[in-house]
Design a protein around this motif. Structure first.
Motif, PDB file in Angstrom:
ATOM      1  N   THR A  52       0.837  -1.194   0.000  1.00 46.77           N
ATOM      2  CA  THR A  52       0.000   0.000   0.000  1.00 46.77           C
ATOM      3  C   THR A  52       0.877   1.251   0.000  1.00 46.77           C
ATOM      4  OG1 THR A  52      -1.760  -1.134   1.184  1.00 46.77           O
ATOM      5  CG2 THR A  52      -1.813   1.264   1.234  1.00 46.77           C
ATOM      6  N   ALA A  53       1.890   1.261   0.844  1.00 43.33           N
ATOM      7  CA  ALA A  53       2.802   2.415   0.905  1.00 43.33           C
ATOM      8  C   ALA A  53       3.521   2.613  -0.418  1.00 43.33           C
ATOM      9  CB  ALA A  53       3.810   2.226   2.037  1.00 43.33           C
ATOM     10  N   LEU A  54       3.891   1.521  -1.062  1.00 45.45           N
ATOM     11  CA  LEU A  54       4.557   1.618  -2.361  1.00 45.45           C
ATOM     12  C   LEU A  54       3.624   2.224  -3.412  1.00 45.45           C
ATOM     13  CD1 LEU A  54       7.202   0.911  -3.820  1.00 45.45           C
ATOM     14  CD2 LEU A  54       6.206  -1.334  -4.307  1.00 45.45           C
ATOM     15  N   VAL A  55       2.370   1.787  -3.413  1.00 48.78           N
ATOM     16  CA  VAL A  55       1.383   2.360  -4.347  1.00 48.78           C
ATOM     17  C   VAL A  55       1.222   3.849  -4.083  1.00 48.78           C
ATOM     18  CG1 VAL A  55      -1.071   2.380  -5.000  1.00 48.78           C
ATOM     19  CG2 VAL A  55       0.142   0.207  -4.775  1.00 48.78           C
ATOM     20  N   TRP A  56       1.103   4.232  -2.822  1.00 44.98           N
ATOM     21  CA  TRP A  56       0.949   5.652  -2.479  1.00 44.98           C
ATOM     22  C   TRP A  56       2.148   6.454  -2.967  1.00 44.98           C
ATOM     23  CZ3 TRP A  56      -1.309   6.555   3.074  1.00 44.98           C
ATOM     24  CH2 TRP A  56      -2.527   5.898   3.192  1.00 44.98           C
ATOM     25  N   ASP A  57       3.355   5.953  -2.720  1.00 42.80           N
ATOM     26  CA  ASP A  57       4.565   6.666  -3.158  1.00 42.80           C
ATOM     27  C   ASP A  57       4.541   6.910  -4.658  1.00 42.80           C
ATOM     28  OD1 ASP A  57       5.573   6.739  -0.590  1.00 42.80           O
ATOM     29  OD2 ASP A  57       7.002   5.095  -0.890  1.00 42.80           O
ATOM     30  N   HIS A  58       4.214   5.869  -5.403  1.00 45.47           N
ATOM     31  CA  HIS A  58       4.188   6.014  -6.862  1.00 45.47           C
ATOM     32  C   HIS A  58       3.036   6.905  -7.327  1.00 45.47           C
ATOM     33  CE1 HIS A  58       7.486   3.427  -8.099  1.00 45.47           C
ATOM     34  NE2 HIS A  58       7.165   2.660  -7.064  1.00 45.47           N
TER      35      HIS A  58
END
Length: 133
Positions: free
Chosen positions: A81-87
């Motif tokens: 989820t954090a990776l999706v948000w970052d991108h």
């Protein structure tokens, strides 16, 4: 974001993209446009899966809307989820569609062998254990 006020402004800016405006206003015409964009990305990247889901008459839009409304926090483990948000913060709204299609692509070997009920059960649940770390 350095404080609660700045964090709120960041969140408000993030949610001001057309996809999120359409969802939270529950505007059918805007939502249809955004889901058509998702369909284009899905069909361009996973045509076999798109045809399979169409044949099942699976309500994939309901699944991805659940993902989008929760900003991917409902189906994904926190690290993804954090990776999706970052991108998303770097790539904008288009990344949301790319992330959803990427998830479907990873799940496609399973989904292609499933009936409607099983496919929707998978897509509406937590995806921990179904995605690589």
């Amino acid at each position: 974001c350095r404080d609660a006020g700045s964090a709120f402004i960041c969140l408000a800016n993030a949610l001001s993209h057309p996809l999120f405006v359409a969802m939270y206003r529950n505007d059918p015409s805007l939502l249809t446009q955004r889901l058509e964009l998702f369909d284009l990305v899905l069909r361009a990247n996973c045509p076999l899966l798109a045809r399979h889901l169409d044949a099942l008459e699976a309500e994939v839009h309901n699944c991805v809307l659940t993902w989008f409304r929760s900003f991917f926090a409902k189906p994904l483990p926190l690290s993804l989820t954090a990776l999706v948000w970052d991108h998303y913060f770097v790539g904008g709204e288009m990344f949301v569609y790319r992330a959803a299609v990427g998830i479907l692509r990873v799940l496609s070997p399973r989904l292609l062998g499933m009936d409607q009920e099983s496919a929707l059960g998978l897509l509406l649940g937590r995806l921990d254990g179904h995605l690589p770390d």
